[in-house]
Design a protein around this motif. Structure first.
Motif, PDB file in Angstrom:
ATOM      1  N   GLN A  88       0.835  -1.201   0.000  1.00  0.00           N
ATOM      2  CA  GLN A  88       0.000   0.000   0.000  1.00  0.00           C
ATOM      3  C   GLN A  88       0.871   1.252   0.000  1.00  0.00           C
ATOM      4  O   GLN A  88       0.626   2.186  -0.745  1.00  0.00           O
ATOM      5  CB  GLN A  88      -0.888  -0.019   1.239  1.00  0.00           C
ATOM      6  CG  GLN A  88      -1.887   1.106   1.227  1.00  0.00           C
ATOM      7  CD  GLN A  88      -2.778   1.058   2.450  1.00  0.00           C
ATOM      8  OE1 GLN A  88      -2.660   0.160   3.281  1.00  0.00           O
ATOM      9  NE2 GLN A  88      -3.658   2.010   2.569  1.00  0.00           N
ATOM     10  N   HIS A  89       1.893   1.254   0.859  1.00  0.00           N
ATOM     11  CA  HIS A  89       2.861   2.347   0.824  1.00  0.00           C
ATOM     12  C   HIS A  89       4.000   1.849  -0.030  1.00  0.00           C
ATOM     13  O   HIS A  89       4.700   0.927   0.344  1.00  0.00           O
ATOM     14  CB  HIS A  89       3.317   2.694   2.230  1.00  0.00           C
ATOM     15  CG  HIS A  89       2.167   3.030   3.123  1.00  0.00           C
ATOM     16  ND1 HIS A  89       1.331   4.084   2.848  1.00  0.00           N
ATOM     17  CD2 HIS A  89       1.682   2.425   4.216  1.00  0.00           C
ATOM     18  CE1 HIS A  89       0.389   4.122   3.767  1.00  0.00           C
ATOM     19  NE2 HIS A  89       0.565   3.115   4.602  1.00  0.00           N
ATOM     20  N   GLU A 341       0.132   8.914   8.416  1.00  0.00           N
ATOM     21  CA  GLU A 341       0.032   7.517   8.021  1.00  0.00           C
ATOM     22  C   GLU A 341       0.426   6.576   9.154  1.00  0.00           C
ATOM     23  O   GLU A 341      -0.145   5.515   9.311  1.00  0.00           O
ATOM     24  CB  GLU A 341       0.887   7.258   6.790  1.00  0.00           C
ATOM     25  CG  GLU A 341       0.114   7.571   5.539  1.00  0.00           C
ATOM     26  CD  GLU A 341       0.998   7.860   4.357  1.00  0.00           C
ATOM     27  OE1 GLU A 341       2.201   7.617   4.440  1.00  0.00           O
ATOM     28  OE2 GLU A 341       0.464   8.342   3.348  1.00  0.00           O
TER      29      GLU A 341
END
Lengths: 506, 307, 360
Positions: A88-89, A341
């Protein structure tokens, strides 16, 4: 149809400390299939896939790839089995070029033949319809470009089992469409693709089958065509839930905040805010939409007095607050919570307890050079009761609380200061549906009290349901302010991508 | 006059060059090793001791590098495997190196390197190259140890920028998690490069005790290790740039001695390298850019299963 | 093979046990080293202890070493709390001593209390200003403070050396390069046989404990140390706090310098800091940045230094042995932090979790 089973995970369990992230999970993917892995935040999807990609080691259970049992002890082992994961990152090295990122970790001659490499990359890119410039540095790339590099990294090695963790989280609706085409294309060429997601419409749109995880356990696997979003929700949450978000009708009161022609540059001299103007009224939720890093953070910080402004005005009840210190702005009743995040980086101090974290905003009000923690003790205890925060006590370090509880502490603190303006950025990041709704309710409560609210969000569906109006940003410019009741995702997507400017539409 | 000054500059810059290269390669793996001073001292005493005992110049060089490697491995174990704070671990290593070198060094106080070794490291003309006007004599009429430093500097540059290993190393230092996900053995890369870095720092110290001085002095490095850490920033983590960075500071090191008869306090002139180091650090922090920034993963411990 | 597991919580007893075993292991390890060099480690340790604490006189000597260690550690602790790596204690001590010396030599006839107060204030300000230099660079340009503070140590040493050989050289010292001795009024009096620096140390420890735990500034320093981003979002003026705390940090180290110049050396010379600035880094770290723990840890290290000097004369073992022992303790202590945070589980390959055995 007799299909080849590419991936089979059997009775997989994995714990982190005392948390059982996966408990006897079973999971199967076929060749040429797009398989969605659906579940709430914290259901164990990423953990499961991190084990399939060799990042984590399962505590128990077995993994079979193309029918053969495998034991992964590092990502290398998974890569050898042609499994590639797109996190995702993005896991990219910023200072290196696309090309360098693509060949990282690969075997080959000691020296790299640059020209030949570019040619090969172009060939693969063309086959799957991915745009690429092999010599561009990652830090110069847009999010879409970075994703292409991530996908190419996986494809270039000839992997045919692809795991994508929340691939659409940072994309505009248009970019998402394009990505789905590429995914279908890869599947038709014989790849097995696993998509981790919690977005139902995307599951319906792109997948062949869906496996649902809940609280670390497999609930079931269903064929997408034979199911419905409602059914999937119930499976995912475990009870039938009303997914709709309330939007109480509140009479808009006075203009509390007025931002006029705001310009700002970052440290490198790049314009990050470009002529931003908007107004914020009491009893209103103004949503801010935009792809990541479009200026959301800078707007928040500018209002809070944390970001240097080139020119422009910010009026709070007719006072220009540009140039006030952050402490003065907090005391005026402007409260900002920004959830990064990693959740704890800003706003809270991980190793401190609830009281000292509450003090972060409160100490501005204390006049003496010594701090008085006693009144805060009471406030914190009340907050625990009111918001049903699960914690051993007010003296417990906040980092040991669960994600939802940490966010409740953060937002609870902001609300407790009785702000006139509440700015929340990514308030529901990483939360399960239940916790999300608690937060929405808290925000709506404030709205009904007449607080002016700025809600910076990632998920357009939520922005559309919760907010009264939505301001769309693209590269630091306001592309338009639209009425959330009448607009749709496509319109916002266009604006996010920097499309037609309909500033005057509101 | 100028020529003889520049000739000495190369000699005085060589320990700094080795140490700077060592720290560059260490930092490229994401580890800020503040133990350079200690590693140099370990190398100095290791090189001197083995040279003194065996009278073998090659073994002396290896001795310096080997002891430096051992010291760096202690640091690597602490910071890579045990994820200890890099600043404190580096400081501990410096204290350790200083302690060991002066403890063991008491045996050698006042002793000189055997003649065999001093002879071996006599200046040695490289045919053709030494005939280049002006710079030929300065650069290519030096001792073998200095030639070794040229070779190492250039090979490190090639290694870092042109090979697959170098590419992977940069990834490890910038974004270990990304490197890990592509199957690079992050732990191994870190250990190997910290160890290489230690070996190079050891060589820097060994050059001092074997060739430059060549007799034993307590605390022979006199702060050169710390300057080397600053030079890494000055050279913006580039082995080629380390060459001129080291020689500039080599020059500053001897300028006080050279200007002794100018009726100016030598003690104040001796401040120069330190003052210039500060200026250089401040200067490079004023003009920051993406291409001369430190590795992003510098001094952040990496742990795959952290949650 | 081993598997690492993050501990959720650890009892105080358990973590104290781990840290204590680390120190014991450090002694054992250094003992092996001493053995290798042909001495009996048990004898060496016993004489070290004897040399440091064996008689009232020796104990006093040890306390005299402990005083600057405690004060410098407190100074460094403030900076470390902010994750500002101040390794310039040596330089700050020297400059503090220099600041005090200026008054001691120029106003020798002032009444004792007035002169000592002036020296104390001047020492504090000089040390503080010296520490402010790296802080200003850090705040203005984001320059890394570690190397700057260190370079400033060397500059301070060279500066004092320059004074000693040049402008401040005592003409009455028969050509010997030294600075003149202080007048009687510039020398700290004693109480219970030890100069009253120990009272300063106690006061500083108490005051700074309260400052860090209860005051707004102490709170701000802790927040900055934990997360600069959070501090910014809480509206803390990070630059101002950093400048102030570094001034305080350096100033306290400067007081240590004043005490050393006035009470111990009774003059100024370039070796006045005697490595306290570095040793204090170890003691600060080992005490977990807690002011109250700094006192016993400093006493231990004061004992190591004193004991090290003693074995040099008794056994002809270089006093560097004490330095090795210090670094060993630090190595093991740093390493032990890992075991406070993580548990190691022994796990056979290819086995199920049922067979996991715990070890530590």
């Amino acid at each position: 149809m007799n299909q080849e089973v590419f991936v089979k995970m059997k009775n997989i369990s994995k714990s982190f400390g005392t948390v059982k992230a996966n408990n006897s999970v079973n999971f199967e993917v076929n060749k040429g299939e797009v398989h969605a892995l659906l579940g709430e935040n914290g259901a164990g999807k990423s953990t499961l896939m991190n084990m399939l990609s060799g990042f984590y080691k399962p505590d128990s259970g077995s993994i079979f790839i193309r029918g053969k049992e495998v034991k992964f002890s590092s990502p290398k082992d998974a890569i050898n089995e042609k499994i590639g994961m797109i996190h995702q990152h993005y896991k990219l090295v910023d200072v290196q070029t696309a090309k360098e990122n693509i060949i990282l970790g690969q075997k080959g001659s000691l020296f790299v033949n640059s020209k030949k490499l570019s040619k090969n990359i172009y060939a693969v890119a063309k086959e799957y319809g991915l745009p690429i410039n092999p010599d561009k540095k990652i830090y110069d790339m847009s999010i879409g470009e970075k994703q292409s590099v991530e996908i190419l990294k996986v494809l270039y090695e000839g992997n045919d089992i692809l795991i994508m963790d929340e691939p659409t989280a940072v994309l505009t609706p248009q970019e998402t469409k394009k990505l789905f085409e590429i995914i279908r294309n890869m599947a038709s060429k014989g790849c097995a693709i696993i998509i981790i997601t919690h977005k139902l419409n995307e599951v319906m749109e792109v997948s062949d089958r869906v496996t649902i995880l809940r609280k670390g356990q497999t609930i079931t696997t269903v064929i997408t065509k034979e199911t419905s979003p409602e059914l999937l929700t119930n499976l995912m949450v475990g009870k039938s839930v009303n997914l709709s978000i309330k939007r109480p009708e509140v009479e808009k009161s006075d203009e509390i905040l007025k931002v006029e022609n705001l310009f700002a540059k970052n440290q490198n001299g790049v314009k990050v805010l470009n002529d931003i103007s908007f107004s914020l009224y009491g009893g209103e939720i103004l949503g801010i939409a935009g792809v990541a890093n479009s200026g959301q953070k800078e707007i928040c910080e500018a209002i809070a007095g944390l970001y240097p402004i080139e020119s422009g005005n910010i009026f709070y009840e007719n006072d220009d607050i540009v140039g006030n210190t952050p402490g003065e702005i907090i005391n005026k009743g402007i409260s900002m919570s920004f959830i990064p995040e990693d959740r704890l980086g800003m706003g809270l101090v991980a190793s401190m307890d609830m009281i000292d974290n509450y003090l972060l905003k409160e100490f501005h009000n204390q006049k003496s050079i010594f701090l008085d923690r006693n009144p805060i003790l009471k406030t914190c205890n009340k907050m625990i009761d009111d918001l049903q925060i699960v914690t051993p006590g007010v003296n417990h370090p906040v980092k040991q609380l669960s994600g939802g509880n940490i966010q409740k502490v953060l937002i609870g603190r902001e609300i407790n200061t009785n702000p006139k303006i509440l700015i929340t950025a990514y308030a529901v990041r990483g939360l399960d549906i239940g916790s999300c709704h608690t937060i929405y309710d808290l925000i709506n409560e404030q709205k009904e009290k007449g607080v002016a609210i700025m809600f910076i969000g990632e998920d357009l569906d939520i922005l559309l349901q919760l907010c009264d109006s939505i301001l769309v940003l693209s590269e630091g410019t306001v592309m338009g302010i639209v009425d959330a009741r009448t607009t749709d995702k496509e319109t916002i997507g266009h604006l996010m991508a920097g499309g037609l400017n309909i500033k005057e539409a509101y | 006059m100028i020529e003889s000054f520049l000739y000495s500059v190369i000699i005085s810059g060589t320990p700094l060059l080795f140490a700077t290269l060592g720290e560059i390669i260490t930092e490229k793996s994401g580890h800020l090793n503040l133990g350079v001073e200690g590693l140099m001292l370990l190398g100095a005493v290791g090189g001197f001791g083995i040279g003194f005992a065996t009278s073998n110049p090659i073994l002396a060089i290896f001795g310096g590098a080997f002891v430096g490697t051992l010291g760096a491995l202690v640091y690597a174990f602490l910071t890579v495997s045990l994820r200890a704070n890099q600043v404190v671990s580096g400081l501990a290593l410096t204290i350790f190196g200083t302690g060991i070198s002066s403890y063991v060094g008491t045996i050698f106080v006042g002793k000189k390197m055997p003649e065999v070794i001093i002879d071996f490291f006599k200046p040695f003309e490289i045919p053709l190259l030494s005939k280049i006007p002006f710079i030929g004599n300065i650069l290519f009429n030096q001792d073998l140890f200095i030639y070794l430093s040229y070779i190492i500097a250039i090979s490190l540059g090639v290694y870092l920028y042109n090979t697959r290993f170098g590419l992977n190393l940069i990834a490890v230092g910038e974004n270990p998690s990304a490197a890990d996900s592509t199957g690079i053995n992050v732990t191994l890369y870190k250990y190997v490069h910290i160890a290489i870095g230690g070996a190079l720092c050891g060589l820097g110290g060994a050059y001092l005790s074997i060739v430059e001085v060549p007799q034993w002095q307590d605390n022979i490095t006199a702060g050169r290790g710390w300057i080397a850490i600053a030079l890494v920033i000055f050279a913006s983590w580039n082995p080629y740039k380390a060459l001129y960075a080291a020689y500039i500071f080599g020059g500053l090191n001897i300028i006080g001695f050279r200007m002794q008869n100018l009726n100016f306090s030598q003690n104040l002139l001796d401040m120069l390298p330190y003052v210039v180091t500060i200026m250089v650090l401040v200067g490079s922090s004023i003009k920051k850019s993406k291409n001369n920034a430190p590795p992003k993963g510098l001094s952040i411990p990496y742990f795959r299963e952290e949650r | 093979m081993f598997q690492m597991i993050k501990r959720a919580e650890i009892s105080k007893k358990e973590s104290a046990l781990i840290r204590f075993s680390a120190i014991v292991l450090a002694f054992i390890f250094s003992g092996l080293f001493i053995l290798l060099l042909g001495h009996n480690p048990v004898n060496v340790y016993i004489s070290m202890f004897d040399g440091a604490f064996g008689s009232l006189y020796r104990l006093k000597e040890t306390i005299i070493i402990t005083i600057p260690l405690v004060i410098t550690s407190i100074g460094i602790m403030i900076a470390f709390k902010m994750k500002f790596w101040n390794i310039g204690g040596e330089g700050q001590i020297l400059m503090g001593a220099f600041g005090a010396t200026v008054f001691a030599l120029n106003m020798p006839e002032l009444p004792k209390v007035a002169l000592l107060s002036l020296m104390l204030i001047s020492g504090f300000i000089s040390g503080g200003l010296w520490a402010l230099i790296p802080a200003i660079f850090k705040v203005k340009f984001g320059t890394n403070e570690t190397i700057i503070t260190l370079m400033l140590n060397y500059i301070a040493i060279k500066w004092i050396t320059h004074l000693q050989y040049g402008p401040m050289r005592d003409p009455n010292a028969l050509g010997f390069p030294k600075i003149a001795n202080f007048s009687n009024n510039a020398i700290l009096p004693s109480l219970f046989g030890v100069h009253i620096g120990w009272i300063f140390a106690v006061i500083i420890v108490i005051a700074i404990s309260i400052f860090m735990k209860k005051s707004k500034w102490g709170y701000k320093i802790s927040v900055i140390g934990e997360s600069v981003d959070t501090a910014r979002y809480a509206g803390i003026n990070i630059n101002r706090v950093m400048l102030f705390s570094m001034f305080l940090s350096g100033g306290i180290c400067g007081i240590a310098g004043m005490i050393e110049a006035s009470a111990v050396n009774q003059t100024l010379n370039y070796s006045i800091s005697a490595g306290y600035g570095f040793t204090a880094i170890i003691t600060t770290w080992l005490s977990g940045l807690m002011p109250s723990i700094i006192i016993p840890v400093s006493l231990l290290f004061g004992g190591l230094v004193k004991g090290g000097n003693f074995i040099q004369t008794a056994f002809l073992i270089p006093k560097a042995a004490a330095q090795i022992l210090q670094s060993m303790i630090l190595f093991f202590a740093i390493g032990s932090e890992f075991f406070v945070k993580y548990k190691l589980k022994y796990k056979k390959r290819n086995n199920n979790s049922d067979n996991v055995k715990e070890s530590v």
